[in-house]
Design an enzyme around this catalytic site. Structure first.
Site, short mmCIF file in Angstrom:
data_model
loop_
_atom_site.label_atom_id
_atom_site.label_comp_id
_atom_site.label_asym_id
_atom_site.label_seq_id
_atom_site.Cartn_x
_atom_site.Cartn_y
_atom_site.Cartn_z
CG HIS A 90 -40.05 55.26 66.18
ND1 HIS A 90 -39.95 54.11 66.91
CD2 HIS A 90 -40.69 54.92 65.03
CE1 HIS A 90 -40.50 53.11 66.25
NE2 HIS A 90 -40.96 53.56 65.10
CG ASP A 92 -40.97 54.70 70.74
OD1 ASP A 92 -40.65 55.36 69.74
OD2 ASP A 92 -42.11 54.27 70.92
CG ASP A 123 -41.08 49.65 63.98
OD1 ASP A 123 -40.99 50.86 63.74
OD2 ASP A 123 -42.08 49.13 64.50
CD GLU A 156 -44.56 54.97 65.62
OE1 GLU A 156 -45.49 54.89 64.81
OE2 GLU A 156 -44.01 53.96 66.14
CD GLU A 157 -43.45 50.94 67.63
OE1 GLU A 157 -44.67 50.82 67.43
OE2 GLU A 157 -42.60 50.60 66.79
CG HIS A 423 -45.23 46.19 65.96
ND1 HIS A 423 -46.39 46.93 66.05
CD2 HIS A 423 -44.25 47.08 65.71
CE1 HIS A 423 -46.11 48.20 65.86
NE2 HIS A 423 -44.81 48.32 65.64
#
Length: 451
Positions: A90, A92, A123, A156-157, A423
């Site tokens: 992903h 995003d 990520d 996705e996030e 994150h």
């Protein structure tokens, strides 16, 4: 890896990989368009389309998914009669949080102490680069031996399920013999790991009301029911004295029988302050991979600055429940909602609303694809045996794909090892991990084609 032509090719491509990752990280592709312009996400999506086109991909498309974001799709044909492998990542990313807390700018890839720092570097924009490196290495060493589909998600996030809904509406698009999800990570940098289970997740908003309006705490406090206090009481009921999650009717005693996670390493990885105890019971692996975990993500109540001497008439919270493999997320949601409603004190009015849900996932590790990956990881990591770990987080798309394509084998690998700090502020990727996992993916595709 130096004696392996695939590894040698990928090693030679690493400077290009760094430059490309820098370009991709520069897009502020947070899929919350109230925070960041949609053009940033569109720029990242178009960058990926161009990269896939340069590698010979066909049927390239920007898929408009139901949540208002775009996923990138492409198909690279292999030899006639070959198997089909779907590669997922992903583009995003999470918001950078406190940009001032970053040592270097979050959207500017920066090398420091042997790592490349930037939001999305691990990520999961690094996962996009990993897929590209693997395919380039195979093309340079005899060709790609399978049909390859690539899908790169744009939300996705956010957990808004755009690609999941799109896949359900177009089930033929992503059909494959095996699916490689490039959004997980090694248990420890340098330790080859495939993620065999994922916890699911449910999000519930709870509202507590007690009064028609706020009241002066001196005149009415002590008898007037405080909605914020009632909310705190019910939220506290979701944990036992040792911090274990306790949702009425939801089992919380499962055990993890795979790779273990020692407490000292966990404390270091989680950056637990000295003297602060860990919560829960059982092994660390039990707690984070095999059992439910509740987290209060936010509370709407007056901030400390500007607060008045008032009894609160209403308060609300957003509660996350991680759902272990073997438990139905829909059933867990019902149990959580029932718990919140029955445990709210003083007859306060309470309402709950589910705002998101994803099922847990368990892979079939006895499949031919896992045998092919085991061999590939051993070569890429200089003879180390591949480990099986769980992941406390959720990737709802896994269950959608498993449901749509029950015959497909699903493997989860990626760059999000603990030091990556995904994150969080100062997210960074290990270029060594990017290189080795790209070698592993390339060798996996070759092994799988021959299996």
């Amino acid at each position: 890896m130096s004696s392996n032509p695939v590894a040698e090719t990928i090693a030679s491509l690493m400077p290009r990989a760094k430059a490309e990752l820098a370009e991709l990280v520069a897009f502020k592709s947070v899929a919350d368009f109230d925070q960041y312009p949609k053009s940033e996400s569109e720029g990242a999506a178009n960058w990926i389309v161009d990269a896939l086109r340069a590698e010979g991909f066909q049927d390239l498309a920007l898929l408009d998914t139901p949540d208002g974001t775009q996923s990138v799709y492409g198909f690279l044909p292999g030899p006639e009669g070959a198997k089909t492998v779907l590669l997922y990542a992903h583009y995003d990313v999470q918001p950078p949080l406190d940009e001032a807390a970053w040592v270097t700018p979050p959207f500017e890839l920066t090398e420091r102490d042997g790592r490349w720092y930037g939001r999305g570097s691990a990520d999961c924009k690094g996962g996009v680069i990993m897929h590209l490196l693997a395919l380039r290495a195979l093309k340079a060493n005899g060709g790609v031996p399978v049909h390859v589909k690539v899908i790169v998600e744009g939300s996705e996030e956010q957990g808004t399920g755009g690609l999941e809904r799109y896949a359900e509406e177009h089930p033929e698009l992503l059909t494959a013999d095996t699916i490689v999800i490039g959004d997980a990570g090694n248990f420890r940098a340098g330790l080859p790991t495939v993620t065999a289970t994922l916890r699911g997740m449910t999000l519930v908003r709870v509202q507590v009301d007690t009064l028609e309006g706020n009241l002066h705490s001196g005149q009415f406090g002590g008898a007037a029911p405080d909605a914020l206090a009632a909310l705190i009481r019910v939220l506290d009921s979701l944990r036992a004295e040792d911090g274990s999650t306790t949702v009425d009717g939801l089992a919380g005693d499962a055990a993890w029988d795979g790779l273990q996670y020692d407490e000292e390493s966990f404390r270091k990885d989680a950056k637990v302050l000295d003297g602060v105890e860990l919560i829960g019971s059982g092994t660390i692996a039990d707690r984070i991979w095999a059992r439910p975990a509740v987290t209060v993500l936010g509370i709407d109540s007056p901030p400390v600055v500007g607060a008045t001497a008032s009894v609160q008439a209403g308060a609300r919270a957003l509660v996350s429940l991680r759902v272990p493999p073997g438990v139905d997320a829909a059933e867990a949601t019902k149990l959580l909602q029932a718990h919140l409603q029955t445990r709210t004190p003083w007859g306060a009015r309470v309402s709950t609303e589910q705002i998101g849900q994803g099922q847990p996932f368990r892979a079939d590790t006895s499949s031919p694809a896992y045998a092919a990956m085991t061999e590939a990881m051993s070569v890429a990591y200089a003879g180390q045996e591949m480990q099986y770990a769980g992941l406390g987080g959720s990737i709802p798309l896994c269950n959608t794909l498993a449901s749509l394509y029950p015959q497909a084998e699903i493997l989860l690998i990626g760059l999000s090892e603990p030091e990556a700090q995904i994150h969080a502020v100062n997210e960074g990727v290990s270029p060594d991990e990017l290189e080795r996992l790209s070698v592993a993916e390339a060798l996996f595709l070759r092994n799988y084609a021959a299996s």
